[in-house]
Motif scaffolding. Structure first.
Motif, PDB file in Angstrom:
ATOM      1  N   GLU A 131     -21.379  -8.382 -39.666  1.00 21.29           N
ATOM      2  CA  GLU A 131     -22.437  -9.274 -40.097  1.00 21.29           C
ATOM      3  C   GLU A 131     -23.332  -9.536 -38.912  1.00 21.29           C
ATOM      4  N   PHE A 132     -24.351 -10.328 -39.125  1.00 22.39           N
ATOM      5  CA  PHE A 132     -25.324 -10.570 -38.074  1.00 22.39           C
ATOM      6  C   PHE A 132     -24.708 -11.507 -37.059  1.00 22.39           C
ATOM      7  N   THR A 133     -23.966 -10.897 -36.123  1.00 25.26           N
ATOM      8  CA  THR A 133     -23.112 -11.642 -35.221  1.00 25.26           C
ATOM      9  C   THR A 133     -23.840 -12.193 -34.008  1.00 25.26           C
ATOM     10  N   TYR A 134     -24.853 -11.485 -33.565  1.00 25.90           N
ATOM     11  CA  TYR A 134     -25.328 -11.704 -32.217  1.00 25.90           C
ATOM     12  C   TYR A 134     -26.046 -13.031 -32.010  1.00 25.90           C
ATOM     13  N   MET A 135     -26.670 -13.544 -33.057  1.00 23.86           N
ATOM     14  CA  MET A 135     -27.374 -14.812 -32.891  1.00 23.86           C
ATOM     15  C   MET A 135     -26.348 -15.921 -32.673  1.00 23.86           C
ATOM     16  N   GLY A 136     -26.377 -16.563 -31.528  1.00 21.34           N
ATOM     17  CA  GLY A 136     -25.446 -17.644 -31.235  1.00 21.34           C
ATOM     18  C   GLY A 136     -24.145 -17.189 -30.605  1.00 21.34           C
ATOM     19  N   TYR A 137     -23.957 -15.880 -30.444  1.00 22.03           N
ATOM     20  CA  TYR A 137     -22.729 -15.377 -29.850  1.00 22.03           C
ATOM     21  C   TYR A 137     -23.024 -14.630 -28.558  1.00 22.03           C
ATOM     22  N   CYS A 138     -22.154 -14.838 -27.587  1.00 25.49           N
ATOM     23  CA  CYS A 138     -22.079 -13.908 -26.479  1.00 25.49           C
ATOM     24  C   CYS A 138     -21.379 -12.651 -26.987  1.00 25.49           C
ATOM     25  N   MET A 139     -21.757 -11.524 -26.447  1.00 29.83           N
ATOM     26  CA  MET A 139     -21.081 -10.274 -26.749  1.00 29.83           C
ATOM     27  C   MET A 139     -20.622  -9.667 -25.437  1.00 29.83           C
ATOM     28  N   ALA A 140     -19.484  -9.016 -25.488  1.00 30.05           N
ATOM     29  CA  ALA A 140     -18.948  -8.485 -24.244  1.00 30.05           C
ATOM     30  C   ALA A 140     -18.148  -7.217 -24.493  1.00 30.05           C
ATOM     31  N   TRP A 141     -17.955  -6.478 -23.425  1.00 27.92           N
ATOM     32  CA  TRP A 141     -17.049  -5.336 -23.402  1.00 27.92           C
ATOM     33  C   TRP A 141     -15.914  -5.648 -22.429  1.00 27.92           C
ATOM     34  N   PHE A 142     -14.701  -5.353 -22.871  1.00 26.45           N
ATOM     35  CA  PHE A 142     -13.507  -5.468 -22.046  1.00 26.45           C
ATOM     36  C   PHE A 142     -12.831  -4.096 -21.990  1.00 26.45           C
ATOM     37  N   ARG A 143     -11.922  -3.952 -21.045  1.00 34.44           N
ATOM     38  CA  ARG A 143     -11.100  -2.750 -21.002  1.00 34.44           C
ATOM     39  C   ARG A 143      -9.682  -3.124 -20.595  1.00 34.44           C
ATOM     40  N   GLN A 144      -8.777  -2.262 -20.984  1.00 36.96           N
ATOM     41  CA  GLN A 144      -7.368  -2.539 -20.697  1.00 36.96           C
ATOM     42  C   GLN A 144      -6.604  -1.231 -20.571  1.00 36.96           C
ATOM     43  N   THR A 145      -5.723  -1.182 -19.575  1.00 33.44           N
ATOM     44  CA  THR A 145      -4.795  -0.075 -19.423  1.00 33.44           C
ATOM     45  C   THR A 145      -3.378  -0.618 -19.603  1.00 33.44           C
ATOM     46  N   PRO A 146      -2.435   0.248 -19.961  1.00 25.19           N
ATOM     47  CA  PRO A 146      -1.062  -0.217 -20.227  1.00 25.19           C
ATOM     48  C   PRO A 146      -0.486  -0.986 -19.047  1.00 25.19           C
TER      49      PRO A 146
END
Length: 128
Positions: free
Chosen positions: A26-41
């Motif tokens: 849905e139209f998420t971006y208005m009012g939300y921070c958006m981010a990228w994360f990463r993870q290794t085992p």
């Protein structure tokens, strides 16, 4: 319930580039921070890049100058352009949405605790 789906993960050679995409249900971006994360085992999830509601971005020191976060609100898409990839960039990459402080008020790392919605992840593998 916001649903996020990442695509674009792949196996590349060191020095190569990739662009990850994240589509929101849905139209998420208005009012939300958006981010990228990463993870290794065996390691904690690491915040890589964030874009706040003013469109201002912030990056982990390890990726500054190499990664760029951007968004296309008309298409409900979040992007992560990754260049000069290194083997240590190998990880599962996740996009996330949440209410967080704007970049000009932030200090320190991008914390997973700030984000409420997560995608399933897309694998990036960088070989030397």
């Amino acid at each position: 319930q916001v649903e996020l789906e990442e695509t674009g993960g792949d196996s590349v050679q060191s020095g190569g580039s990739l662009r990850l995409s994240c589509h929101a249900s849905e139209f998420t971006y208005m009012g939300y921070c958006m981010a990228w994360f990463r993870q290794t085992p065996g390691k904690e999830r690491e915040g890589v890049a964030l874009i706040d509601t003013d469109g201002i971005s912030d990056y982990a020191d390890s990726v500054k100058g190499r990664f760029t976060i951007s968004q296309d609100n008309a298409k409900n898409l979040l992007y992560l352009k990754m260049s000069s990839l290194k083997p240590e960039d190998t990880a599962m990459y996740y996009c996330a949405a949440g209410r967080c402080l704007p970049v000009h008020e932030r200090g320190g790392s991008i914390s997973p605790a700030e984000f409420d919605y997560w995608g399933q992840g897309t694998q990036v593998t960088v070989s030397s």
